[in-house]
Write a protein that holds these residues in place. Structure first.
Motif, short mmCIF file in Angstrom:
data_model
loop_
_atom_site.label_atom_id
_atom_site.label_comp_id
_atom_site.label_asym_id
_atom_site.label_seq_id
_atom_site.Cartn_x
_atom_site.Cartn_y
_atom_site.Cartn_z
N LEU A 70 0.83 -1.20 0.00
CA LEU A 70 0.00 0.00 0.00
C LEU A 70 0.86 1.25 0.00
O LEU A 70 0.62 2.19 -0.76
CB LEU A 70 -0.92 -0.01 1.22
N GLU A 71 1.89 1.24 0.83
CA GLU A 71 2.71 2.44 1.02
C GLU A 71 3.63 2.72 -0.16
O GLU A 71 3.90 3.89 -0.48
CB GLU A 71 3.54 2.30 2.29
N SER A 72 4.11 1.67 -0.82
CA SER A 72 5.16 1.86 -1.82
C SER A 72 4.79 1.45 -3.24
O SER A 72 5.53 1.78 -4.17
CB SER A 72 6.42 1.09 -1.40
N ALA A 73 3.70 0.72 -3.41
CA ALA A 73 3.33 0.27 -4.76
C ALA A 73 2.10 0.99 -5.31
O ALA A 73 2.00 1.21 -6.52
CB ALA A 73 3.08 -1.23 -4.77
N ALA A 88 -4.38 -11.55 0.16
CA ALA A 88 -4.31 -11.37 1.61
C ALA A 88 -4.57 -12.68 2.35
O ALA A 88 -5.40 -13.50 1.93
CB ALA A 88 -5.33 -10.32 2.05
N VAL A 89 -3.86 -12.86 3.45
CA VAL A 89 -4.06 -14.01 4.34
C VAL A 89 -5.10 -13.60 5.36
O VAL A 89 -4.82 -12.82 6.28
CB VAL A 89 -2.73 -14.41 5.02
N SER A 90 -6.32 -14.10 5.21
CA SER A 90 -7.46 -13.54 5.94
C SER A 90 -7.36 -13.69 7.45
O SER A 90 -7.86 -12.84 8.20
CB SER A 90 -8.77 -14.17 5.46
N GLN A 115 -6.69 -0.66 5.67
CA GLN A 115 -5.65 -0.54 4.64
C GLN A 115 -6.00 -1.35 3.41
O GLN A 115 -5.76 -0.90 2.27
CB GLN A 115 -4.31 -0.96 5.22
N LEU A 116 -6.58 -2.54 3.58
CA LEU A 116 -7.03 -3.31 2.43
C LEU A 116 -8.15 -2.57 1.70
O LEU A 116 -8.23 -2.60 0.47
CB LEU A 116 -7.50 -4.69 2.88
#
Length: 235
Positions: A70-73, A88-90, A115-116
């Motif tokens: 999230l922060e870098s891509a 994501a690993v729920s 965040q997701l």
């Protein structure tokens, strides 16, 4: 196939290849764009994988759901008009990499629900990567169902969006896992098998290969992996 979009933390001596720096990632996306490629999420790529559409596309996936995605891509992807799927690993949302922390010696933060949601709101896709990042071939039938069906249900419940893509943890799967993935209602599933995905009616959408992009790969190597049969010959 990406994992962390970040510099390698101090003290990590194993799995360093899972890190691609934000600068390298940005240059790789710029290269794809310059070569006329569109970066697509799995769901947006489905018409191409099924052979219903043709075009110069690269499907972008990121495994595990790390905060650094999230922060870098995200901003880089949006800059080039690309989309991507983050698996994501729920069972570990908002926590850390409990499945390999002991090997790495470092805890890597995983995205929270908010965040997701921010990742999804930015035009990206959230896929499922099981509930607890297990080796599915070592699970009983019931455990497989819980990991595969349960991950989809948990993510959809917590995020409020449909989840139609799956990624086998560790690239580990067997016929039972493939069947369970189909039965759960996923449209496709990715492996860690090497190679570029073919398209059309003969394509097995639940055993899709991928091209790993690692920390040590230089830009010409990434280009060779994407543009040539380099990875196909190593399948």
């Amino acid at each position: 196939m990406y994992h962390n979009i970040a510099s390698v933390p101090d003290g990590i001596n194993v799995y360093r290849s899972l890190y691609v720096s934000p600068t390298k990632f940005s240059r790789q996306m710029a290269m794809l764009r310059a070569l006329g490629y569109r970066g697509l999420s799995m769901s947006e790529a489905m018409p191409y994988l099924r052979g219903e559409r043709t075009g110069r596309v690269a499907v972008l996936t990121l495994d595990d759901g790390y905060v650094d995605n999230l922060e870098s891509a995200l901003d880089t992807l949006r800059r080039y008009g690309f989309t991507a799927t983050c698996y994501a690993v729920s069972g570990y949302i908002g926590r850390y990499n409990a499945w390999d922390e002991h090997k790495l010696g470092v805890r890597k933060a995983l995205m929270s629900v908010d965040q997701l949601r921010a990742w999804h709101a930015g035009g990206m896709e959230v896929g499922a990567h099981s509930r607890t990042h297990v080796r599915l071939s070592q699970c009983t039938d019931q455990q497989q169902r819980d990991e595969i069906h349960g991950s989809k249900a948990e993510l959809e419940d917590r995020l409020g969006v449909g989840v139609t893509q799956f990624c086998y943890p560790y690239g580990d799967y067997d016929e039972r896992a493939v069947d369970a993935t189909r039965d759960a209602g996923y449209a496709a599933a990715t492996t860690t098998d090497r190679g570029r995905a073919s398209t059309g009616a003969s394509t097995d959408l639940w055993r899709l290969p991928r091209i790993q992009v690692a920390r040590h790969h230089l830009l010409p190597q990434v280009a060779a992996k994407v543009l040539t049969g380099y990875e196909d010959r190593r399948a």
